[in-house]
Design a protein around this motif. Sequence first.
Motif, PDB file in Angstrom:
ATOM      1  N   ALA A 218      -7.686 -13.043  -2.098  1.00  0.00           N
ATOM      2  CA  ALA A 218      -7.621 -13.014  -0.635  1.00  0.00           C
ATOM      3  C   ALA A 218      -8.535 -11.920  -0.081  1.00  0.00           C
ATOM      4  O   ALA A 218      -9.195 -12.115   0.962  1.00  0.00           O
ATOM      5  N   GLU A 219      -8.592 -10.777  -0.775  1.00  0.00           N
ATOM      6  CA  GLU A 219      -9.516  -9.709  -0.362  1.00  0.00           C
ATOM      7  C   GLU A 219     -10.966 -10.203  -0.431  1.00  0.00           C
ATOM      8  O   GLU A 219     -11.760  -9.966   0.486  1.00  0.00           O
ATOM      9  N   ALA A 220     -11.314 -10.859  -1.545  1.00  0.00           N
ATOM     10  CA  ALA A 220     -12.686 -11.344  -1.716  1.00  0.00           C
ATOM     11  C   ALA A 220     -13.042 -12.375  -0.642  1.00  0.00           C
ATOM     12  O   ALA A 220     -14.149 -12.350  -0.089  1.00  0.00           O
ATOM     13  N   ASN A 221     -12.097 -13.279  -0.356  1.00  0.00           N
ATOM     14  CA  ASN A 221     -12.356 -14.291   0.679  1.00  0.00           C
ATOM     15  C   ASN A 221     -12.562 -13.660   2.043  1.00  0.00           C
ATOM     16  O   ASN A 221     -13.355 -14.144   2.857  1.00  0.00           O
ATOM     17  N   GLY A 222     -11.823 -12.564   2.320  1.00  0.00           N
ATOM     18  CA  GLY A 222     -11.914 -11.918   3.635  1.00  0.00           C
ATOM     19  C   GLY A 222     -12.952 -10.828   3.720  1.00  0.00           C
ATOM     20  O   GLY A 222     -13.214 -10.303   4.814  1.00  0.00           O
ATOM     21  N   GLY A 223     -13.543 -10.448   2.586  1.00  0.00           N
ATOM     22  CA  GLY A 223     -14.581  -9.422   2.585  1.00  0.00           C
ATOM     23  C   GLY A 223     -14.064  -8.027   2.905  1.00  0.00           C
ATOM     24  O   GLY A 223     -14.717  -7.264   3.626  1.00  0.00           O
ATOM     25  N   PHE A 224     -12.906  -7.640   2.369  1.00  0.00           N
ATOM     26  CA  PHE A 224     -12.347  -6.310   2.598  1.00  0.00           C
ATOM     27  C   PHE A 224     -11.622  -5.867   1.340  1.00  0.00           C
ATOM     28  O   PHE A 224     -11.408  -6.656   0.417  1.00  0.00           O
ATOM     29  N   ARG A 225     -11.211  -4.598   1.281  1.00  0.00           N
ATOM     30  CA  ARG A 225     -10.422  -4.074   0.179  1.00  0.00           C
ATOM     31  C   ARG A 225      -9.254  -3.271   0.733  1.00  0.00           C
ATOM     32  O   ARG A 225      -9.427  -2.489   1.675  1.00  0.00           O
ATOM     33  N   LEU A 226      -8.098  -3.461   0.163  1.00  0.00           N
ATOM     34  CA  LEU A 226      -6.936  -2.671   0.534  1.00  0.00           C
ATOM     35  C   LEU A 226      -7.042  -1.271  -0.066  1.00  0.00           C
ATOM     36  O   LEU A 226      -7.708  -1.065  -1.086  1.00  0.00           O
ATOM     37  N   ILE A 227      -6.376  -0.317   0.555  1.00  0.00           N
ATOM     38  CA  ILE A 227      -6.352   1.057   0.052  1.00  0.00           C
ATOM     39  C   ILE A 227      -5.120   1.217  -0.827  1.00  0.00           C
ATOM     40  O   ILE A 227      -3.988   1.216  -0.324  1.00  0.00           O
ATOM     41  N   ALA A 228      -5.323   1.318  -2.129  1.00  0.00           N
ATOM     42  CA  ALA A 228      -4.201   1.421  -3.072  1.00  0.00           C
ATOM     43  C   ALA A 228      -3.769   2.881  -3.181  1.00  0.00           C
ATOM     44  O   ALA A 228      -4.349   3.654  -3.949  1.00  0.00           O
ATOM     45  N   ARG A 229      -2.745   3.255  -2.427  1.00  0.00           N
ATOM     46  CA  ARG A 229      -2.198   4.602  -2.537  1.00  0.00           C
ATOM     47  C   ARG A 229      -1.326   4.725  -3.794  1.00  0.00           C
ATOM     48  O   ARG A 229      -1.197   5.798  -4.366  1.00  0.00           O
ATOM     49  N   LEU A 230      -0.720   3.600  -4.189  1.00  0.00           N
ATOM     50  CA  LEU A 230       0.074   3.552  -5.422  1.00  0.00           C
ATOM     51  C   LEU A 230      -0.325   2.310  -6.200  1.00  0.00           C
ATOM     52  O   LEU A 230      -0.380   1.219  -5.638  1.00  0.00           O
ATOM     53  N   GLU A 231      -0.615   2.473  -7.487  1.00  0.00           N
ATOM     54  CA  GLU A 231      -0.789   1.324  -8.378  1.00  0.00           C
ATOM     55  C   GLU A 231       0.216   1.468  -9.512  1.00  0.00           C
ATOM     56  O   GLU A 231       0.210   2.463 -10.232  1.00  0.00           O
ATOM     57  N   SER A 232       1.095   0.485  -9.655  1.00  0.00           N
ATOM     58  CA  SER A 232       2.149   0.562 -10.667  1.00  0.00           C
ATOM     59  C   SER A 232       2.639  -0.833 -11.005  1.00  0.00           C
ATOM     60  O   SER A 232       2.717  -1.701 -10.132  1.00  0.00           O
ATOM     61  N   ALA A 233       2.994  -1.040 -12.283  1.00  0.00           N
ATOM     62  CA  ALA A 233       3.613  -2.295 -12.712  1.00  0.00           C
ATOM     63  C   ALA A 233       5.110  -2.297 -12.427  1.00  0.00           C
ATOM     64  O   ALA A 233       5.767  -3.317 -12.593  1.00  0.00           O
ATOM     65  N   SER A 234       5.647  -1.162 -11.986  1.00  0.00           N
ATOM     66  CA  SER A 234       7.078  -1.037 -11.713  1.00  0.00           C
ATOM     67  C   SER A 234       7.405  -1.534 -10.307  1.00  0.00           C
ATOM     68  O   SER A 234       6.950  -0.960  -9.313  1.00  0.00           O
ATOM     69  N   PHE A 235       8.213  -2.587 -10.241  1.00  0.00           N
ATOM     70  CA  PHE A 235       8.630  -3.073  -8.930  1.00  0.00           C
ATOM     71  C   PHE A 235       9.574  -2.080  -8.253  1.00  0.00           C
ATOM     72  O   PHE A 235       9.612  -1.992  -7.027  1.00  0.00           O
ATOM     73  N   GLU A 236      10.319  -1.339  -9.042  1.00  0.00           N
ATOM     74  CA  GLU A 236      11.185  -0.300  -8.478  1.00  0.00           C
ATOM     75  C   GLU A 236      10.344   0.751  -7.764  1.00  0.00           C
ATOM     76  O   GLU A 236      10.714   1.239  -6.689  1.00  0.00           O
ATOM     77  N   ALA A 237       9.196   1.115  -8.345  1.00  0.00           N
ATOM     78  CA  ALA A 237       8.296   2.070  -7.700  1.00  0.00           C
ATOM     79  C   ALA A 237       7.789   1.517  -6.370  1.00  0.00           C
ATOM     80  O   ALA A 237       7.688   2.244  -5.374  1.00  0.00           O
ATOM     81  N   HIS A 238       7.495   0.233  -6.333  1.00  0.00           N
ATOM     82  CA  HIS A 238       7.037  -0.385  -5.084  1.00  0.00           C
ATOM     83  C   HIS A 238       8.137  -0.346  -4.026  1.00  0.00           C
ATOM     84  O   HIS A 238       7.886  -0.049  -2.850  1.00  0.00           O
ATOM     85  N   ARG A 239       9.367  -0.666  -4.445  1.00  0.00           N
ATOM     86  CA  ARG A 239      10.481  -0.652  -3.490  1.00  0.00           C
ATOM     87  C   ARG A 239      10.683   0.753  -2.913  1.00  0.00           C
ATOM     88  O   ARG A 239      10.863   0.928  -1.710  1.00  0.00           O
ATOM     89  N   GLN A 240      10.642   1.746  -3.784  1.00  0.00           N
ATOM     90  CA  GLN A 240      10.864   3.107  -3.311  1.00  0.00           C
ATOM     91  C   GLN A 240       9.689   3.613  -2.479  1.00  0.00           C
ATOM     92  O   GLN A 240       9.879   4.389  -1.537  1.00  0.00           O
ATOM     93  N   PHE A 241       8.494   3.182  -2.805  1.00  0.00           N
ATOM     94  CA  PHE A 241       7.301   3.530  -2.014  1.00  0.00           C
ATOM     95  C   PHE A 241       7.489   3.086  -0.565  1.00  0.00           C
ATOM     96  O   PHE A 241       7.190   3.835   0.376  1.00  0.00           O
ATOM     97  N   VAL A 242       8.005   1.866  -0.394  1.00  0.00           N
ATOM     98  CA  VAL A 242       8.181   1.333   0.961  1.00  0.00           C
ATOM     99  C   VAL A 242       9.376   1.975   1.664  1.00  0.00           C
ATOM    100  O   VAL A 242       9.272   2.412   2.815  1.00  0.00           O
ATOM    101  N   THR A 243      10.517   2.046   1.004  1.00  0.00           N
ATOM    102  CA  THR A 243      11.709   2.594   1.663  1.00  0.00           C
ATOM    103  C   THR A 243      11.541   4.067   2.012  1.00  0.00           C
ATOM    104  O   THR A 243      12.167   4.568   2.950  1.00  0.00           O
ATOM    105  N   ALA A 244      10.668   4.780   1.271  1.00  0.00           N
ATOM    106  CA  ALA A 244      10.387   6.178   1.590  1.00  0.00           C
ATOM    107  C   ALA A 244       9.398   6.322   2.735  1.00  0.00           C
ATOM    108  O   ALA A 244       9.079   7.450   3.140  1.00  0.00           O
ATOM    109  N   GLY A 245       8.899   5.198   3.260  1.00  0.00           N
ATOM    110  CA  GLY A 245       7.965   5.249   4.382  1.00  0.00           C
ATOM    111  C   GLY A 245       6.552   5.629   4.004  1.00  0.00           C
ATOM    112  O   GLY A 245       5.761   6.038   4.858  1.00  0.00           O
ATOM    113  N   MET A 246       6.188   5.462   2.705  1.00  0.00           N
ATOM    114  CA  MET A 246       4.863   5.869   2.246  1.00  0.00           C
ATOM    115  C   MET A 246       3.790   4.836   2.528  1.00  0.00           C
ATOM    116  O   MET A 246       2.599   5.151   2.493  1.00  0.00           O
TER     117      MET A 246
END
Length: 315
Positions: A218-246
């Motif tokens: 989707a990034e390639a089709n739209g010609g943009f890149r997201l800013i990855a502040r966190l890269e992790s295979a842990s879905f728990e890390a993703h959940r906490q990233f969002v609930t912490a307001g990061m």
Amino acid sequence: MPPAPDAARPLNDRALRYFLAVVRLGSIRAAAEALHVAPSAISRQIAELETSCGALLLERLPRGVVATEAGRLVAEHAQRQQDEATALTDRLRQLRGLQQGIVQICCGAGFLPDLMENALAGFAREFPGISYRIVLGTTDAITAAVAAGETDIGLAYNPTAHADVRTVVKAHQPIRAILPPGHEMTGHRKPVSLRSFAYEATALLPADHGIRQLIGRAEANGGFRLIARLESASFEAHRQFVTAGMGVAFLPEFVVFPELRDKLVTALPLSDPLLAEAMVHLQVRVARRLPAATETLLHWLGERLLALHPAPSLP
């Protein structure tokens, strides 16, 4: 030259088991380690199997071996025998009135909360004699494990078609933007494009993950890149990233259902077709006779997993 066939000698069960392990693992040494036998013992059994079949079954490569055309036929026969033996054991248990067995499940890590809370907890109470072996993997690894007979049930997100794999149940589970509390887009009535988040901090999965690959397209089709502040295979890390307001994550709703239910996050539909059309598949191997425990669990999963019930339609 291939060895001359020995028509009087039936195919040896041990040789077939060793041969199947070699084909699956790609080398005699790897199969020997997995089976806890000497490599020479496996080589000897395969040589005898080739004599019985009258054909070369393995092609030796610099790094391992691959099955020849005859070898693929023998491997398929060995797999059928293994499946039949499992099914026979299961039916004998049923005749003795036992509700026992081990079911192997291969799935992505994002399915675990849904699998444990909404399916296996109730199933375990109903069938206390059945045990589970759960292996985590990427979408491609899950489908490959089902096709090879290495797992009974596969639960995969947006897999590609495979000739040896059958989808029992599938459900539409689009990728959503998962927003933290107080995000300015909370309450949006219409879907937005992924590009809307191009300048925000985001949590992304590793490059080999199926969800990340969809987002990358989707990034390639739209010609943009997201800013990855966190890269992790842990879905728990993703959940906490969002609930912490990061920042924002991009996941199917079933991955964050507890947080959505408790209003800790908000799910916003995305308009990008690649992300809006993703599916969850419940998989088994084609033409396999499933043991009773596996068949029963398969139906149970189809009825109770949130991931296998279509996500709400876009507003």
